[in-house]
Write a protein that holds these residues in place. Structure first.
Motif, PDB file in Angstrom:
ATOM      1  N   GLN A 162       0.896  -1.244   0.032  1.00 22.65           N
ATOM      2  CA  GLN A 162      -0.026   0.030   0.194  1.00 22.65           C
ATOM      3  C   GLN A 162       0.709   1.300   0.053  1.00 22.65           C
ATOM      4  N   ARG A 185      -6.713   8.593  -0.355  1.00 15.91           N
ATOM      5  CA  ARG A 185      -6.500   7.789  -1.343  1.00 15.91           C
ATOM      6  C   ARG A 185      -5.317   6.912  -1.516  1.00 15.91           C
ATOM      7  N   GLU A 225      -2.860   3.312  -3.177  1.00 13.74           N
ATOM      8  CA  GLU A 225      -2.811   2.132  -4.260  1.00 13.74           C
ATOM      9  C   GLU A 225      -3.269   0.936  -3.623  1.00 13.74           C
ATOM     10  N   ASN A 226      -3.745  -0.031  -4.192  1.00 11.23           N
ATOM     11  CA  ASN A 226      -4.322  -1.406  -3.840  1.00 11.23           C
ATOM     12  C   ASN A 226      -3.593  -2.305  -4.428  1.00 11.23           C
ATOM     13  N   TYR A 235     -12.328   0.208  -2.612  1.00 16.12           N
ATOM     14  CA  TYR A 235     -11.266  -0.404  -3.076  1.00 16.12           C
ATOM     15  C   TYR A 235      -9.960   0.541  -2.731  1.00 16.12           C
ATOM     16  N   ASN A 236      -9.829   1.952  -3.150  1.00 11.48           N
ATOM     17  CA  ASN A 236      -8.491   2.484  -3.010  1.00 11.48           C
ATOM     18  C   ASN A 236      -8.590   3.831  -2.269  1.00 11.48           C
TER      19      ASN A 236
END
Length: 144
Positions: free
Chosen positions: A3, A22, A24-25, A67-68
């Motif tokens: 992450q 926000r 990254e995933n 999700y992100n």
């Protein structure tokens, strides 16, 4: 390989502070997270899975996660809540990988949250509406 917090933004919705974290995933591992406020050199945990949120903030926070993006709302936002807000993510492992971003928040400098931005991110509903207009007209549901 985990992450990474890509941005942390703050805006005002009515009388609530909204923090958009926000990230990254790129992992299937569970993500630990924490929202905190540093004011007068003291860290106050607002919400999360790493530290224990302070009692005075528990009833004022509302959290959503997709999700992100992780979004925290702090209700009844006043000048007493001004300071540096931090979103921190931690990926379990040895050693733990930590990523964070800060944003400085002053009540009179906050912008109102853009309601339209969510619509702009997902325009498929608009396209569907435009494509269905002739069908709706043909069935006499609407007249233009």
């Amino acid at each position: 390989r985990g992450q990474k917090v890509t941005s942390l933004t703050a805006c005002l919705v009515d009388q609530s502070l909204r923090l958009d974290c926000r990230h990254e995933n790129s992992t299937t591992s569970p993500i630990q997270y924490e929202f905190s406020l540093t004011r007068e050199k003291k860290k106050h945990v607002l919400y999360g899975t790493m530290g224990v949120p302070e009692h005075s903030y528990r009833s004022r926070t509302n959290f959503t996660s997709k999700y992100n993006i992780k979004v925290l709302y702090l209700s009844s936002f006043t000048t007493k809540d001004e300071g540096t807000y931090t979103c921190e993510l931690r990926l379990s492992g040895q050693p733990p990988i930590t990523s964070s971003k800060n944003v400085s928040v002053l009540r009179d400098k906050l912008v109102k949250c853009e309601g339209i931005s969510l619509l702009a991110q997902n325009t498929s509903w608009l396209l569907l509406l435009l494509l269905s207009l002739p069908l709706l007209q043909a069935m006499d549901f609407i007249s233009l």
